[in-house]
Design a protein around this motif. Structure first.
Motif, mmCIF file in Angstrom:
data_model
loop_
_atom_site.group_PDB
_atom_site.id
_atom_site.type_symbol
_atom_site.label_atom_id
_atom_site.label_comp_id
_atom_site.label_asym_id
_atom_site.label_seq_id
_atom_site.Cartn_x
_atom_site.Cartn_y
_atom_site.Cartn_z
ATOM 1 N N SER A 49 -2.369 -7.615 -3.422
ATOM 2 C CA SER A 49 -3.230 -7.723 -2.233
ATOM 3 C C SER A 49 -4.525 -6.922 -2.434
ATOM 4 O O SER A 49 -4.545 -5.938 -3.194
ATOM 5 C CB SER A 49 -2.489 -7.202 -1.003
ATOM 6 O OG SER A 49 -2.418 -5.793 -1.065
ATOM 7 N N GLU B 143 -5.828 -4.766 -0.578
ATOM 8 C CA GLU B 143 -5.617 -3.358 -0.185
ATOM 9 C C GLU B 143 -5.003 -2.573 -1.348
ATOM 10 O O GLU B 143 -5.390 -1.440 -1.619
ATOM 11 C CB GLU B 143 -4.693 -3.270 1.042
ATOM 12 C CG GLU B 143 -5.251 -3.895 2.319
ATOM 13 C CD GLU B 143 -5.190 -5.424 2.341
ATOM 14 O OE1 GLU B 143 -4.391 -6.004 1.578
ATOM 15 O OE2 GLU B 143 -5.959 -6.041 3.111
ATOM 16 N N SER C 165 -7.600 -2.180 -4.127
ATOM 17 C CA SER C 165 -8.642 -1.185 -3.827
ATOM 18 C C SER C 165 -8.143 0.249 -4.079
ATOM 19 O O SER C 165 -8.945 1.160 -4.245
ATOM 20 C CB SER C 165 -9.144 -1.341 -2.388
ATOM 21 O OG SER C 165 -8.119 -0.946 -1.514
ATOM 22 N N VAL D 76 0.840 -1.205 0.000
ATOM 23 C CA VAL D 76 0.000 0.000 0.000
ATOM 24 C C VAL D 76 0.878 1.259 0.000
ATOM 25 O O VAL D 76 0.623 2.224 -0.734
ATOM 26 C CB VAL D 76 -0.936 -0.015 1.245
ATOM 27 C CG1 VAL D 76 -1.535 1.360 1.500
ATOM 28 C CG2 VAL D 76 -2.037 -1.060 1.055
#
Ligand code: 13P
Length: 301
Positions: A200, A202, A205, A178
């Protein structure tokens, strides 16, 4: 290098061979390939291309898949030990255990899996069609193996289904954090972030787009934006940098190189074609069952 490429082209004609290369292959390998693409596209080509020999420049499960979809052809994997750590996270016995724990629940296996695992599964999928394949299955539960990140991505698109996931992941895509996306967004605020769903949840997104390697390439080719931050293996930059010279492509993490995909070189292809080395051979019982799993994917989407 030019001489080697010429010699490969001569051998291709002599042996009635075609070269299939995954989007993650080195630029020099993509340059001698007849077909370059993502796993779904290459599976369809392997199943339908007219030739006697397929040289599959990719990793083990891809050449295995090509052999199952074209059993009458000689399939060569130029680097025999080009494996996939994600596929190695699960074996056939682990799938049998999952099926005993969840009787009657269909098993969807990502194409990044061994023939033995495919043989225990109901249908195969790739990152380009996973949502469609899982969505078409009857019932409200799905066992999805072995990539939990892709499984999570599919589950989000199909909220009416319950997903039972295997905790496998790709070591290369796991490198994108991230913090990498946030830092890159700050530095390049106008850039579009394109990632593979093996990243992942995260990271996915935070992205503007998630898709297979070919879908990422297509998106960047079709969009008017000038800058792209890429969250998948560096090989996808090959075609983009060649065909989109007015645009800028940067990797979200400096280490996005798959060591297995990068094993294949022109020398490997030349050796394989010349000496008929690294011929794919499969156990006939496993191949028969795994081929049904692969064919079911091709019938469904
Ligand atoms: P696709 O090219 O089908 O997106 O698959 C890439 C892959 O295998 C990632 O590890």
């Amino acid at each position: 290098m030019i001489e080697l490429a010429q010699e490969i082209n001569r051998l291709k004609q002599e042996r009635n061979a075609v070269i299939l290369a995954h989007n993650y292959q080195l630029d020099e390998v993509q340059a001698v390939a007849d077909y370059v693409g993502d796993s779904f596209y290459l599976s369809k080509i392997a199943a339908s291309v007219a030739c006697e020999v397929i040289v599959f420049c990719g990793v083990f499960f891809m050449a295995e898949t090509a052999k199952m979809l074209s059993p009458e052809k000689t399939v060569l994997l130029p680097e025999a030990d080009a494996g996939c750590p994600l596929a190695d996270t699960i074996d056939a016995e682990a799938v049998r255990v999952l099926k005993r724990q969840h009787p009657g629940v269909p098993v969807v296996c990502y194409i990044n899996s061994s023939a033995e695992v495919k043989a225990e599964s109901d249908v195969c999928c790739t990152s380009a069609n996973a949502v469609q394949v899982a969505g078409l299955l009857p019932g409200n539960k799905v066992i999805f193996i072995p990539d939990s990140n892709l499984g999570n991505y599919v589950a989000k698109q199909l909220p009416d289904k319950e997903f039972i996931l295997w905790e496998g992941s790709c070591v290369t895509h796991a490198k994108v954090q991230v913090a990498d996306v946030l830092k890159a967004r700050e530095k390049y605020p106008a850039a579009k972030v394109l990632v593979h769903p093996e990243c992942s949840p995260e990271v996915v997104s935070l992205a503007d787009f998630a898709g297979s390697t070919s879908e990422i390439i297509r998106y960047a080719e079709e969009m008017p934006d000038r800058q792209y931050l890429i969250g998948t293996e560096a090989g996808v930059l090959c075609r983009l940098r060649a065909s989109q010279q007015h645009k800028e492509f940067l990797l979200l993490h400096a280490g996005l190189f798959c060591p297995n995909m990068k094993k294949t070189r022109l020398e490997s292809i030349h050796r394989a074609l010349l000496a008929n080395q690294c011929v794919m051979k499969l156990d006939s019982t496993v191949a028969r069952k795994a081929t049904l799993t692969l064919r079911k994917m091709l019938e469904m989407v």
